[in-house]
Design a protein around this motif. Structure first.
Motif, PDB file in Angstrom:
ATOM      1  N   LYS A  13       0.826  -1.209   0.000  1.00 19.66           N
ATOM      2  CA  LYS A  13       0.000   0.000   0.000  1.00 19.66           C
ATOM      3  C   LYS A  13       0.857   1.255   0.000  1.00 19.66           C
ATOM      4  N   TYR A  14       1.972   1.183   0.758  1.00 20.20           N
ATOM      5  CA  TYR A  14       2.883   2.341   0.822  1.00 20.20           C
ATOM      6  C   TYR A  14       3.476   2.641  -0.553  1.00 20.20           C
ATOM      7  N   PHE A  15       3.949   1.587  -1.248  1.00 20.75           N
ATOM      8  CA  PHE A  15       4.538   1.766  -2.584  1.00 20.75           C
ATOM      9  C   PHE A  15       3.499   2.258  -3.591  1.00 20.75           C
ATOM     10  N   LEU A  16       2.290   1.720  -3.484  1.00 22.63           N
ATOM     11  CA  LEU A  16       1.242   2.138  -4.408  1.00 22.63           C
ATOM     12  C   LEU A  16       0.862   3.604  -4.186  1.00 22.63           C
ATOM     13  N   PHE A  17       0.889   4.006  -2.929  1.00 27.55           N
ATOM     14  CA  PHE A  17       0.513   5.382  -2.604  1.00 27.55           C
ATOM     15  C   PHE A  17       1.574   6.372  -3.111  1.00 27.55           C
ATOM     16  N   HIS A  18       2.870   5.948  -3.039  1.00 27.95           N
ATOM     17  CA  HIS A  18       3.978   6.834  -3.435  1.00 27.95           C
ATOM     18  C   HIS A  18       4.575   6.428  -4.779  1.00 27.95           C
ATOM     19  N   TRP A  19       3.815   5.781  -5.636  1.00 29.68           N
ATOM     20  CA  TRP A  19       4.375   5.255  -6.884  1.00 29.68           C
ATOM     21  C   TRP A  19       4.944   6.344  -7.788  1.00 29.68           C
ATOM     22  N   LYS A  20       4.369   7.524  -7.736  1.00 26.77           N
ATOM     23  CA  LYS A  20       4.860   8.603  -8.592  1.00 26.77           C
ATOM     24  C   LYS A  20       6.288   8.992  -8.228  1.00 26.77           C
ATOM     25  N   TRP A  21       6.559   9.077  -6.906  1.00 27.81           N
ATOM     26  CA  TRP A  21       7.905   9.436  -6.473  1.00 27.81           C
ATOM     27  C   TRP A  21       8.908   8.329  -6.787  1.00 27.81           C
ATOM     28  N   ILE A  22       8.459   7.097  -6.676  1.00 26.79           N
ATOM     29  CA  ILE A  22       9.350   5.968  -6.977  1.00 26.79           C
ATOM     30  C   ILE A  22       9.717   5.967  -8.459  1.00 26.79           C
ATOM     31  N   VAL A  23       8.725   6.135  -9.314  1.00 28.18           N
ATOM     32  CA  VAL A  23       8.985   6.170 -10.757  1.00 28.18           C
ATOM     33  C   VAL A  23       9.879   7.360 -11.107  1.00 28.18           C
ATOM     34  N   LEU A  24       9.622   8.501 -10.504  1.00 26.54           N
ATOM     35  CA  LEU A  24      10.441   9.683 -10.765  1.00 26.54           C
ATOM     36  C   LEU A  24      11.888   9.451 -10.357  1.00 26.54           C
ATOM     37  N   SER A  25      12.093   8.802  -9.204  1.00 24.75           N
ATOM     38  CA  SER A  25      13.453   8.519  -8.738  1.00 24.75           C
ATOM     39  C   SER A  25      14.188   7.600  -9.706  1.00 24.75           C
ATOM     40  N   VAL A  26      13.485   6.568 -10.195  1.00 25.21           N
ATOM     41  CA  VAL A  26      14.098   5.629 -11.149  1.00 25.21           C
ATOM     42  C   VAL A  26      14.474   6.358 -12.435  1.00 25.21           C
ATOM     43  N   VAL A  27      13.565   7.205 -12.926  1.00 24.45           N
ATOM     44  CA  VAL A  27      13.824   7.946 -14.168  1.00 24.45           C
ATOM     45  C   VAL A  27      15.029   8.869 -14.006  1.00 24.45           C
ATOM     46  N   VAL A  28      15.115   9.552 -12.840  1.00 19.07           N
ATOM     47  CA  VAL A  28      16.226  10.481 -12.601  1.00 19.07           C
ATOM     48  C   VAL A  28      17.553   9.733 -12.554  1.00 19.07           C
ATOM     49  N   PHE A  29      17.620   8.621 -11.813  1.00 19.07           N
ATOM     50  CA  PHE A  29      18.863   7.871 -11.682  1.00 19.07           C
ATOM     51  C   PHE A  29      19.281   7.246 -13.009  1.00 19.07           C
ATOM     52  N   VAL A  30      18.324   6.686 -13.736  1.00 20.85           N
ATOM     53  CA  VAL A  30      18.642   6.091 -15.039  1.00 20.85           C
ATOM     54  C   VAL A  30      19.101   7.171 -16.016  1.00 20.85           C
ATOM     55  N   GLY A  31      18.421   8.318 -16.003  1.00 22.72           N
ATOM     56  CA  GLY A  31      18.801   9.414 -16.885  1.00 22.72           C
ATOM     57  C   GLY A  31      20.187   9.946 -16.564  1.00 22.72           C
ATOM     58  N   PHE A  32      20.497  10.082 -15.268  1.00 24.94           N
ATOM     59  CA  PHE A  32      21.819  10.558 -14.858  1.00 24.94           C
ATOM     60  C   PHE A  32      22.899   9.568 -15.280  1.00 24.94           C
ATOM     61  N   TYR A  33      22.653   8.268 -15.113  1.00 22.38           N
ATOM     62  CA  TYR A  33      23.621   7.246 -15.513  1.00 22.38           C
ATOM     63  C   TYR A  33      23.853   7.288 -17.023  1.00 22.38           C
ATOM     64  N   TYR A  34      22.785   7.404 -17.792  1.00 15.78           N
ATOM     65  CA  TYR A  34      22.909   7.447 -19.247  1.00 15.78           C
ATOM     66  C   TYR A  34      23.669   8.697 -19.687  1.00 15.78           C
ATOM     67  N   TYR A  35      23.427   9.814 -19.005  1.00 11.43           N
ATOM     68  CA  TYR A  35      24.114  11.064 -19.326  1.00 11.43           C
ATOM     69  C   TYR A  35      25.618  10.913 -19.088  1.00 11.43           C
ATOM     70  N   GLN A  36      25.989  10.322 -17.940  1.00 11.22           N
ATOM     71  CA  GLN A  36      27.401  10.115 -17.637  1.00 11.22           C
ATOM     72  C   GLN A  36      28.043   9.148 -18.622  1.00 11.22           C
ATOM     73  N   TYR A  37      27.314   8.087 -18.980  1.00  9.08           N
ATOM     74  CA  TYR A  37      27.833   7.105 -19.937  1.00  9.08           C
ATOM     75  C   TYR A  37      28.021   7.737 -21.309  1.00  9.08           C
ATOM     76  N   SER A  38      27.097   8.599 -21.720  1.00  7.00           N
ATOM     77  CA  SER A  38      27.174   9.234 -23.040  1.00  7.00           C
ATOM     78  C   SER A  38      28.346  10.195 -23.134  1.00  7.00           C
TER      79      SER A  38
END
Length: 257
Positions: A15-40
């Motif tokens: 229930k906690y994850f479902l309630f905060h799913w937007k923040w979790i998805v945003l965190s994943v997108v930010v970390f993946v984007g930062f990693y891809y930026y550094q790799y590029s």
């Protein structure tokens, strides 16, 4: 009761994850984007390798039998490795490979090393051996080239020159030649960076690895890491040629003495 408590905790967690799913998805997108930026932005590193046989009198059948302990072989091989990794040999190798001049173009966020495949090349004499400078050049219509941004001084004057001619610039005079793949429609500037030969000696020796293949074998495996596979291959090949020349000179000097 224990089973009931566990199931309740798991449900609460879901229930906690479902309630905060937007923040979790945003965190994943930010970390993946930062990693891809550094790799590029990170330069790609390539490895080239060569295998070489050291020819010495101990390669003969008679000496191999009388020195079966392997001590003679290992000592000689270690000496050859030390000589191959000498600064004098590497300095000569860099000059012969023209490895002190780097040509790069921007591809995405990463700078790609062109080495001798650059559409424009410069020819320097020995007076530039221990000089450091950089500038940019851009192909234009009519076999003309624009030179600018000398040593990062954006306010410096732009120079328009013809290909295959000697040019005078704030960093020195040199010949500018057009390679076979030159085209005025490239529409991309090329960053030319000249590094001091003495400084590059440490760089290439640090990335050079030489190891003996087997305890009593005179086979040596060379490997070199570099941002350009063509430049790495050229440095390895020329290192072997220069080593052979130095060895021959030493043998001739001993014979004369």
């Amino acid at each position: 009761n224990r089973t009931e408590n566990k199931s309740i905790n798991v449900l609460d967690l879901i229930k906690y994850f479902l309630f905060h799913w937007k923040w979790i998805v945003l965190s994943v997108v930010v970390f993946v984007g930062f990693y891809y930026y550094q790799y590029s932005k990170t330069d790609l590193i390539y490895k080239q390798s060569q295998t070489v046989m050291i020819k010495t009198p101990s390669n003969s059948r008679s000496t191999t039998i009388t020195r079966s302990s392997g001590a003679f072989n290992s000592v000689n091989t270690a000496n050859e490795i030390l000589q191959l990794k000498s600064k004098e040999l590497m300095r000569k190798t860099i000059e012969r490979s023209k490895a002190s001049i780097s040509y790069t173009k921007k591809v995405g966020l990463r700078y790609e090393e062109l080495y001798l495949d650059s559409p424009l090349l410069i020819e320097l004499d020995s007076s530039f051996s221990n000089k450091n400078f950089f500038f940019e050049m851009e192909p234009l219509e009519g076999n003309k080239v624009k030179l600018f941004n000398f040593n990062g001084q954006s306010e410096s004057a732009e120079i328009i020159v013809n290909t295959n001619s000697f040019v005078k610039t704030p960093v020195g005079s040199f010949k500018l030649t057009a390679n076979t793949n030159f085209s005025p429609t490239l529409n991309k500037s090329i960053l030319v960076k000249k590094s001091a030969t003495d400084g590059l000696v440490g760089y290439f020796l640090g990335n050079l690895n030489i190891k003996q293949m087997g305890d009593e074998a005179f086979l040596l495996q060379f490997s070199l890491d570099d941002s350009s596979p063509e430049r790495a291959a050229a440095v390895l090949n020329n290192l072997i040629y220069v080593y052979n020349e130095f060895t021959l000179e030493d043998k001739n000097a001993i014979a004369i003495n």
